[in-house]
Design a protein around this motif. Structure first.
Motif, PDB file in Angstrom:
ATOM      1  N   THR A   1       0.890  -1.293   0.168  1.00 17.50           N
ATOM      2  CA  THR A   1      -0.067   0.096  -0.013  1.00 17.50           C
ATOM      3  C   THR A   1       0.965   1.374   0.195  1.00 17.50           C
ATOM      4  O   THR A   1       0.355   2.441   0.374  1.00 17.50           O
TER       5      THR A   1
ATOM      6  N   GLU B   1       1.456   3.314  -2.134  1.00 25.54           N
ATOM      7  CA  GLU B   1       1.041   4.167  -2.862  1.00 25.54           C
ATOM      8  C   GLU B   1       0.701   5.598  -1.951  1.00 25.54           C
ATOM      9  O   GLU B   1       0.543   6.606  -2.081  1.00 25.54           O
ATOM     10  N   LEU B   2      -0.185   5.095  -0.861  1.00 28.38           N
ATOM     11  CA  LEU B   2      -0.745   6.093  -0.208  1.00 28.38           C
ATOM     12  C   LEU B   2       0.211   6.773   0.636  1.00 28.38           C
ATOM     13  O   LEU B   2       0.205   8.100   1.045  1.00 28.38           O
TER      14      LEU B   2
ATOM     15  N   PRO C   1      -5.744  -6.888   2.695  1.00 27.20           N
ATOM     16  CA  PRO C   1      -5.535  -5.578   2.494  1.00 27.20           C
ATOM     17  C   PRO C   1      -4.824  -5.022   1.130  1.00 27.20           C
ATOM     18  O   PRO C   1      -5.234  -4.130   0.390  1.00 27.20           O
ATOM     19  N   VAL C   2      -3.663  -5.911   1.083  1.00 24.22           N
ATOM     20  CA  VAL C   2      -2.970  -5.388  -0.363  1.00 24.22           C
ATOM     21  C   VAL C   2      -3.449  -5.948  -1.572  1.00 24.22           C
ATOM     22  O   VAL C   2      -3.582  -5.006  -2.538  1.00 24.22           O
TER      23      VAL C   2
ATOM     24  N   HIS D   1      -6.355  -3.179  -2.140  1.00 26.08           N
ATOM     25  CA  HIS D   1      -5.391  -2.125  -2.646  1.00 26.08           C
ATOM     26  C   HIS D   1      -5.191  -2.102  -4.138  1.00 26.08           C
ATOM     27  O   HIS D   1      -5.079  -1.112  -4.572  1.00 26.08           O
ATOM     28  N   HIS D   2      -4.789  -3.248  -4.606  1.00 36.34           N
ATOM     29  CA  HIS D   2      -4.447  -3.276  -5.866  1.00 36.34           C
ATOM     30  C   HIS D   2      -5.943  -3.888  -6.632  1.00 36.34           C
ATOM     31  O   HIS D   2      -5.540  -4.599  -7.660  1.00 36.34           O
TER      32      HIS D   2
ATOM     33  N   LYS E   1      -8.621  -1.266  -7.881  1.00 36.10           N
ATOM     34  CA  LYS E   1      -9.263   0.064  -7.946  1.00 36.10           C
ATOM     35  C   LYS E   1     -10.658   0.114  -8.359  1.00 36.10           C
ATOM     36  O   LYS E   1     -11.074   1.225  -8.064  1.00 36.10           O
TER      37      LYS E   1
END
Length: 823
Positions: free
Chosen positions: A55, A57-58, A549-550, A553-554, A556
């Motif tokens: 994650t 990116e955040l 979670p990952v 997150h990938h 969108k």
């Protein structure tokens, strides 16, 4: 003339960094390579972690909220010559300072600059600096100043109001891409010293005449004074070199000057789309005094037919008088980080396009006008380009400063790209008209926003494009009913092009594709997870769960993983492992696209184009792509090679019947023999039917219709084989019920032998005891298989070749199949 390249090492400085946990303060500096972007520089120095992993990116969002400067010093020998600074892709809001003095301002990534900076230059050491202001901050400020709101795409957009700055729109986030608001300079920085004028570039328009071809060269020259110059043009043709020379009177300022040349028909060969002929390209040089520029051109006629036919309005590309069934996919930018974009990756992806029997790519309007290497490759490979302008899913302001910037953008870009024979059509935008119905503010004030849309898209975008290149059609929007028809064509199948998203967004069954009869479907898609090897590049093993979670997150697209998982239960059965879920999602995606394309190709020539969403990825992600970010081909891409075969059989079930078609979208008639075989799941033939036909160009022939109530669908599957006169064989396999209801038998599929051939190519032999379906070979070594997603029969030799992308010892292969995934 002298050219000084300022590429290489520059100094990046954080002038006003946003709040961050990376320890970056105002004044902190780092070496930076230009061409390049800020994010890639910070990653190289270990200031940020890879935004593509986990994650992260955040944790990198602060970079796009910050202000930066990029500078370097250089030695310059001043003379009587003028000095021009030549720039492209300056992203986005920046001030240029040369030796401490403001020399220019930038507010549009897509402008092309040839700036006379003579008066700013010193003899000896000089400094050049670009001060970048955060595009996100500028967009927010502009939003406050507008007379009323102009909403943009917000799913999932972590950088609001990106429609108010002229940069790559998906930098702000999209439903397949991260929010990485990059800035930097993505092409070479050149200082050109020349006497009194700069020959900026030239484009070429080729038109047939009664004796051959007329070549119109349009020279763009910037002059500091009125003067006369001599220009020479030469083109190397099949039978020698053709030349022309002219004396040109230059006016002060930037102007376009015309040079004409003619060549006979027998001196050039026609350029054709892939599958219809060769792609000959010819070198053409133009020299103005001592300034010389070279390009390559092709000769073809291009017509986009939009006539009322067959109860609707067609959309058909016709090249050299040959109607083309457009087969392909939608292109998004190669990478979210511009510094990672390479010519080699363009070549790899576009080669895979042609290998999959595609002939068309749509450059989607939320990306950017591509680099020259992309267009050059499309010219060489014969890939037609549907070219959106870079506006997508938003309302765009019609205030003077914005319209003026867009007008220059369009003129710069059309002049740059129109020389390429691959470009078939210019489109005003992606879904901007339909987007007026997506949001409450535009729905409730539709007439006002519609008037703004017409002013922006038709009165500005359409007008400028037509002025700059009247030889190609301007298609107002995608989707759209056609020029002059402003009806919202969202999910409307009678005329023009349509986007059809009911299967994915509305979660309909794949058979929903059979409910529409598009003239041209330019967007439709279904997602899949990436391969296990791709997942390993962004997730640790502890995250190997599709709802971790990952993994989320990938993903969108809201509820995307849930949609994929839900459809497992409809078609298959829920797999018991993470790896099987990845594999089965790719089978599911391939089946979805095969279902739509198969039916729509059977409607030819009523339907004359299918471009699925999407071809590629900008980062490793769960998405609609058929080629993963790493370049690995998904099951869909291998499947597309078969459902896009120029001459092939097609099978589908509809309304409780099995339909068999033979189609031919090549330029020549084909005499074909078609064998239909029904098998049980032990591999025994239970029924055989044979047909012969002569298929004309763009012909779809119904050969057989069988009621399913006379077939034991749960215990039977169908295969069709098509033989052409030149002994080419194509085949199509179809289960006659949902896979979860089919009485499959354990195939005991295995790899029997692996042989290493010359040049590191591997030959893999597969065997099975019973029929094996959707057999997918994989390797941890990057590379491509000659074929995949196979039906392996007990009595048939199945041999596949694998070409690795790099030399590697101990290449290993493994295999997945339908039975193993759901049992």
């Amino acid at each position: 003339m002298r050219t000084l390249f300022l590429d290489g090492e520059w100094q990046l400085t954080a002038t006003s960094p946003a709040r961050n946990d990376a320890g970056v303060n105002a004044g902190d500096g780092f070496t930076m390579t230009i061409p390049g972007d800020v994010h890639s520089t910070l990653l190289e120095h270990g200031i940020i972690q890879d935004p593509y992993y986990g994650t992260n990116e955040l944790d990198c969002l602060w970079v796009g909220k910050s202000d930066w400067s990029i500078e370097r010093s250089f030695h310059y020998r001043k003379s009587s010559e003028r000095c021009f600074l030549c720039l492209e892709k300056v992203d986005t809001i920046a001030t240029l300072l040369i030796n401490g003095k403001v020399a220019g301002e930038f507010d549009n990534e897509f402008h092309i600059h040839h700036m006379d900076v003579t008066d700013f230059m010193l003899d000896g050491e000089n400094t050049i600096r670009f001060d970048f202001i955060s595009a996100e901050k500028v967009a927010a400020e502009r939003n406050e100043r507008l007379p009323f709101p102009f909403p943009c795409d917000d799913a999932p957009n972590l950088s609001p109001h990106v429609n108010l700055v002229r940069k790559t729109q998906c930098n702000g986030g999209w439903d397949w891409g991260p929010t990485i608001l990059v800035c930097g300079i993505y092409e070479s920085v050149r200082l050109v010293s020349a006497d009194s004028f700069l020959f900026e570039d030239f484009s070429v328009v080729t038109n047939p005449n009664k004796d051959g071809w007329r070549i119109r060269s349009e020279l763009r020259i910037q002059s500091t004074e009125t003067m006369t110059v001599f220009a020479n043009a030469s083109m190397r043709a099949e039978n020698g070199t053709f030349k022309t020379a002219e004396k040109i009177r230059l006016e002060k300022g930037v102007h376009t000057y015309i040079m004409n040349m003619s060549v006979p028909n027998d001196c050039v060969k026609l350029w054709w789309p892939a599958g219809f002929g060769e792609q000959p390209l010819y070198d053409i040089d133009v020299e103005v005094m001592n300034q010389k520029i070279a390009h390559r051109i092709g000769f073809r006629t291009m017509e986009v037919k939009t006539e009322p036919t067959m109860g609707g309005r067609e959309l058909t590309f016709s090249v050299n008088g040959q109607d083309i069934f457009s087969k392909g996919a939608n292109w998004i930018p190669q990478d979210a980080l511009p510094a990672r974009i390479t010519t080699e990756r363009y070549e790899s992806i576009l080669r895979d396009v042609v290998k999959a029997n595609m002939n068309t790519i749509r450059i989607w309007g939320g990306g950017w006008y591509e680099k020259k290497a992309f267009y050059d490759a499309c010219d060489r490979y014969g890939i037609l380009i549907w070219h959106d302008m870079m506006f997508a899913c938003a309302a765009y302001p019609t205030v003077d400063w914005f319209m003026s910037s867009v007008e220059r953008e369009l003129r710069d870009q059309i002049r740059r790209i129109k020389i390429h024979p691959s470009i078939a059509l210019y489109c005003g935008n992606n879904e901007n008209l339909g987007a007026l119905n997506w949001r409450e503010i535009t729905r409730n004030n539709y007439e006002k926003y519609y008037a703004e849309y017409v002013k922006f898209n038709d009165d500005l975008v359409g007008r400028v494009i037509t002025e700059e290149d009247p030889t190609r059609l301007f298609w107002p929007s995608s989707p759209c009913a056609g020029p002059g028809d402003r009806s919202d064509n969202w999910h409307s199948d009678g005329k023009g092009d349509m986007h059809f998203w009911s299967v994915w967004h509305d979660r309909k069954d794949f058979e929903e594709y059979h409910t529409i009869r598009p003239r041209f479907c330019s967007e439709f898609g279904y997602q899949s997870f990436p391969s296990l090897e791709e997942v390993k590049t962004f997730a640790p093993e502890t995250q190997f769960d599709i709802f971790s979670p990952v993994m989320l997150h990938h993903q969108k697209n809201r509820s995307g993983n849930q949609i994929i998982f839900e459809h497992f239960s409809r078609l298959f059965r829920i797999p018991d492992s993470f790896e099987k879920k990845l594999y089965l999602s790719q089978v599911q995606q391939a089946l979805a696209m095969q279902t739509g394309v198969t039916y729509w190709r059977s409607l030819m020539p009523y339907c004359m184009g299918t471009l699925y969403w999407q071809l590629n990825d900008v980062w490793p992600v769960t998405s609609w792509s058929s080629i993963e970010y790493s370049g690995r081909l998904k099951a869909l891409h291998y499947c597309a090679k078969h459902f896009y075969e120029p001459t092939c059989p097609l099978l589908y079930t509809k309304d409780d019947h099995l339909y068999l078609y033979a189609v031919n979208d090549s330029a020549v008639s084909k005499a074909v023999d078609v064998a239909l075989r029904l098998y049980d799941f032990s591999g025994n033939v239970v029924e055989a039917r044979n047909f012969s036909a002569t298929l004309s160009s763009n012909d779809s022939r119904l050969l057989d219709v069988i009621p399913l109530n006379i077939i034991d669908s749960r215990n039977t599957f169908a295969r069709a084989f098509l033989h052409t006169e030149d002994e080419r064989i194509t085949e199509y396999t179809l289960l006659l019920t949902k896979p979860k209801d089919a009485m499959l038998k354990e195939p005991e599929i295995s790899i029997s032998t692996v042989k290493k051939l010359k040049s590191d190519v591997y030959e893999i032999s597969l065997k099975s005891i019973k029929p094996a379906f959707f057999v997918m070979l994989a390797s941890r070594t990057p590379g491509a298989f000659s074929d995949n997603l196979l039906t392996v029969m007990p009595d048939e030799a199945t041999i596949v070749r694998f070409t690795p992308k790099r030399h590697e010892q101990g290449v290993e292969f493994y295999v997945n199949d339908l039975y193993s995934a759901i049992n």
